[in-house]
Design a protein around this motif. Structure first.
Motif, PDB file in Angstrom:
ATOM      1  N   HIS A 204       0.823  -1.206   0.000  1.00  0.00           N
ATOM      2  CA  HIS A 204       0.000   0.000   0.000  1.00  0.00           C
ATOM      3  C   HIS A 204       0.855   1.252   0.000  1.00  0.00           C
ATOM      4  CE1 HIS A 204       0.955   0.001   4.279  1.00  0.00           C
ATOM      5  NE2 HIS A 204       0.668   1.284   4.252  1.00  0.00           N
ATOM      6  N   ILE A 205       0.240   2.320  -0.475  1.00  0.00           N
ATOM      7  CA  ILE A 205       0.787   3.672  -0.377  1.00  0.00           C
ATOM      8  C   ILE A 205      -0.368   4.526   0.107  1.00  0.00           C
ATOM      9  CG2 ILE A 205       1.694   5.632  -1.642  1.00  0.00           C
ATOM     10  CD1 ILE A 205       2.956   3.669  -3.574  1.00  0.00           C
ATOM     11  N   ASP A 206      -0.152   5.281   1.175  1.00  0.00           N
ATOM     12  CA  ASP A 206      -1.234   6.098   1.718  1.00  0.00           C
ATOM     13  C   ASP A 206      -0.797   7.552   1.797  1.00  0.00           C
ATOM     14  OD1 ASP A 206       0.456   4.867   3.882  1.00  0.00           O
ATOM     15  OD2 ASP A 206      -0.642   6.293   5.111  1.00  0.00           O
ATOM     16  N   ARG A 207      -1.794   8.434   1.709  1.00  0.00           N
ATOM     17  CA  ARG A 207      -1.497   9.860   1.839  1.00  0.00           C
ATOM     18  C   ARG A 207      -2.740  10.576   2.345  1.00  0.00           C
ATOM     19  NH1 ARG A 207      -2.618  13.473  -2.985  1.00  0.00           N
ATOM     20  NH2 ARG A 207      -4.077  12.285  -4.239  1.00  0.00           N
ATOM     21  N   GLU A 208      -2.483  11.623   3.112  1.00  0.00           N
ATOM     22  CA  GLU A 208      -3.578  12.452   3.607  1.00  0.00           C
ATOM     23  C   GLU A 208      -4.018  13.378   2.478  1.00  0.00           C
ATOM     24  OE1 GLU A 208      -4.737  15.019   7.573  1.00  0.00           O
ATOM     25  OE2 GLU A 208      -2.662  14.447   7.235  1.00  0.00           O
ATOM     26  N   ILE A 209      -5.333  13.514   2.322  1.00  0.00           N
ATOM     27  CA  ILE A 209      -5.873  14.390   1.289  1.00  0.00           C
ATOM     28  C   ILE A 209      -6.671  15.504   1.963  1.00  0.00           C
ATOM     29  CG2 ILE A 209      -5.822  12.661  -0.543  1.00  0.00           C
ATOM     30  CD1 ILE A 209      -8.768  12.093  -0.043  1.00  0.00           C
ATOM     31  N   ASP A 210      -7.359  16.296   1.200  1.00  0.00           N
ATOM     32  CA  ASP A 210      -8.086  17.454   1.720  1.00  0.00           C
ATOM     33  C   ASP A 210      -8.992  17.109   2.900  1.00  0.00           C
ATOM     34  OD1 ASP A 210      -6.922  19.004  -0.241  1.00  0.00           O
ATOM     35  OD2 ASP A 210      -8.581  18.737  -1.649  1.00  0.00           O
ATOM     36  N   GLY A 211      -9.036  18.003   3.863  1.00  0.00           N
ATOM     37  CA  GLY A 211      -9.955  17.871   4.983  1.00  0.00           C
ATOM     38  C   GLY A 211      -9.582  16.799   5.986  1.00  0.00           C
ATOM     39  N   GLY A 212      -8.347  16.295   5.938  1.00  0.00           N
ATOM     40  CA  GLY A 212      -7.934  15.263   6.886  1.00  0.00           C
ATOM     41  C   GLY A 212      -8.344  13.857   6.478  1.00  0.00           C
TER      42      GLY A 212
END
Length: 172
Positions: A59-67
């Motif tokens: 997996h690759i994860d990232r925070e996006i808009d609004g948390g």
């Protein structure tokens, strides 16, 4: 040609107090062999990482808009070890990617152009992840010329190439 990621947005389920695990597992059952899975959630779903690893996914994860969080689960490649640029230190010690590019639907030379353009906007030491339709053999010399390190491998079915690029120091 690489399969596009199957996308599931569980944010509405979570915001209504529901439990999305069953919907996630149903989506995983519907995946085609070698197909990535993109999940959108209201939090970083750390417990799911181990479940999906047990089912053969990185997996690759990232925070996006609004948390909120976006996680891209990709089938692990047991058959394809990572290729690493000769000057690269241990890629496992690199920071998490700052940028994510899904370029699997583009024909050459567009993926190379976009990776190089994105790398110009990044700071030394930052990492870029790109999903490509094939091994970018013409990109590697360009990355080396710019002082960047890279690591990548083909997916098990050979339908996609996963590339990490670590930005090198800026020329003086």
């Amino acid at each position: 040609m690489a399969l596009p990621p199957y996308e599931l947005d569980v944010r509405p389920i979570l915001k209504n107090g529901g439990e999305p695990f069953q919907a996630i597992m149903q989506a995983v059952q519907e995946l085609q062999p070698g197909q990535p899975f993109r999940l959108l959630a209201t939090f970083r779903p750390v417990p799911l990482f181990q479940v999906m690893a047990g089912r053969g996914f990185d997996h690759i994860d990232r925070e996006i808009d609004g948390g909120d969080w976006e996680v891209l689960f990709m089938p692990k490649s047991a058959a394809s070890e990572a290729d690493v640029s000769a000057d690269a230190d241990e890629p496992a010690a690199w920071p998490e990617p700052e940028r994510y590019l899904d370029l699997a639907d583009l024909d050459p030379p567009e993926p190379m152009v976009r990776v190089l353009a994105a790398s110009e906007k990044m700071e030394p030491g930052e990492v870029l992840f790109a999903l490509l339709s094939r091994e970018p053999v013409f990109l590697f010399p360009e990355l080396k010329k710019r002082g960047h390190q890279w690591a990548g491998n083909l997916s098990e079915d050979g339908a996609a190439y996963r590339l990490l690029v670590r930005i090198g120091p800026r020329p003086e």
